[in-house]
Design an enzyme around this catalytic site. Sequence first.
Site, PDB file in Angstrom:
ATOM      1  N   THR A  71      -5.526  -5.517  -9.788  1.00  0.00           N
ATOM      2  CA  THR A  71      -5.870  -4.282 -10.496  1.00  0.00           C
ATOM      3  C   THR A  71      -5.929  -3.071  -9.575  1.00  0.00           C
ATOM      4  OG1 THR A  71      -8.222  -4.823 -10.290  1.00  0.00           O
ATOM      5  CG2 THR A  71      -7.115  -5.474 -12.331  1.00  0.00           C
ATOM      6  N   GLY A  72      -5.722  -3.253  -8.288  1.00  0.00           N
ATOM      7  CA  GLY A  72      -5.451  -2.144  -7.406  1.00  0.00           C
ATOM      8  C   GLY A  72      -6.642  -1.327  -6.954  1.00  0.00           C
ATOM      9  N   GLU A  73      -6.314  -0.273  -6.204  1.00  0.00           N
ATOM     10  CA  GLU A  73      -7.300   0.656  -5.679  1.00  0.00           C
ATOM     11  C   GLU A  73      -6.810   2.075  -5.913  1.00  0.00           C
ATOM     12  OE1 GLU A  73      -5.559  -1.215  -3.159  1.00  0.00           O
ATOM     13  OE2 GLU A  73      -6.804  -3.018  -3.326  1.00  0.00           O
ATOM     14  N   HIS A  86       0.831  -1.202   0.000  1.00  0.00           N
ATOM     15  CA  HIS A  86       0.000   0.000   0.000  1.00  0.00           C
ATOM     16  C   HIS A  86       0.866   1.252   0.000  1.00  0.00           C
ATOM     17  CE1 HIS A  86      -4.379  -0.948   0.951  1.00  0.00           C
ATOM     18  NE2 HIS A  86      -3.819  -2.138   0.738  1.00  0.00           N
ATOM     19  N   GLY A 113     -13.974 -11.422  -8.000  1.00  0.00           N
ATOM     20  CA  GLY A 113     -15.100 -11.810  -8.836  1.00  0.00           C
ATOM     21  C   GLY A 113     -14.700 -12.837  -9.866  1.00  0.00           C
ATOM     22  N   THR A 136      -9.597 -12.990  -0.970  1.00  0.00           N
ATOM     23  CA  THR A 136      -9.815 -12.814   0.461  1.00  0.00           C
ATOM     24  C   THR A 136     -11.248 -13.177   0.825  1.00  0.00           C
ATOM     25  OG1 THR A 136     -10.270 -10.471   0.061  1.00  0.00           O
ATOM     26  CG2 THR A 136      -8.046 -11.057   0.790  1.00  0.00           C
ATOM     27  N   ASN A 167      -4.302   3.854  -3.447  1.00  0.00           N
ATOM     28  CA  ASN A 167      -2.846   3.791  -3.583  1.00  0.00           C
ATOM     29  C   ASN A 167      -2.338   4.309  -4.916  1.00  0.00           C
ATOM     30  OD1 ASN A 167      -2.449   2.257  -1.056  1.00  0.00           O
ATOM     31  ND2 ASN A 167      -3.558   0.656  -2.154  1.00  0.00           N
TER      32      ASN A 167
END
Length: 317
Positions: free
Chosen positions: A104-106, A38, A173, A190, A109
């Site tokens: 694919t991240g957030e 992160h 997903g 998770t 960050n």
Amino acid sequence: MTRFGYFLSCEEHDPKELVRQAKLAEQAGFQALWISDHYHPWLDEQGQSPFVWSVIGALSEAVSLPITTAVTCPLVRIHPAIIAQAAATSAVLTDGRFRLGVGTGEALNEHILGDPWPPAAVRMEMLEEAVELMRRLWSGELVTHRGEYYDVDTARLYTLPEEPPEVYVSGLGKRAAELAGRIADGFVTTGPSAELVEAFHKSGGAGKTTQGGLKVCYAADEAQGRAQVHRLWPNQGIRGEASQLLPLPRHFEQLAEMVSEDEAVASSPCGPDPARHLAAIREYVDAGFDEVYVNQIGPDQDAFFDFYATKILPELS
């Protein structure tokens, strides 16, 4: 047979504490490590966010456990050519015990350099191109790449492990699980979802490793553990796409004000009852995961590792 690992939380702990926890994890009998990557924590209350690659360098000397990033986003904040170099060096330092978990991240960050935050479908395309580019660089050949999302001009990695790092793709997903099955060496998620494991296997992941992770809170009593989860990780109870789209910890704090204690702890066993912890972990085993990673929420790390070394891991083995 399922392997059980410890999940190092860079959002909660400084780098020296993470190294200390890794040593405790190995002594307790955990067989592998996850470590988050992160730039910001989810909430200011969590309080930390060290540079994961420096921590991995320290871990390589401190423990002998395999290490997987859970997960790195090689799309926006750091170019995949740089992640390829970081992963190769980590694999050398760990004698091949490093696995690159990617996702694919957030926006939390990845927005920090002012780049636009692409929609999910575009990020999945970017991830596929990034993985292909990193693997080309791990060949040790001179690489020039003119892709849809990335350019590389005459780049060559000189410090390489004997074997390229394995790449594990994360997802929450079915589309992400199918992408992982098609392009990755393993799958990361998770939640104890047998459906996602099946989607991964059917899309090309048969025989490849599946990793799942959960958060718990060992405490002297259940009420104390629940309160600690609600204070530090109420964002677990935030549903939908917010976790991918919000750019700042304060935005998660604003949404977290609407998360009840029950919602925050829904997926996290709390307190000192071994049966609760074992039941939560066995959900992942029953769903077909090859590796399960557990993170202790909060500062009571020594008590947690003693509890798992004596009450939990022996039962799982």
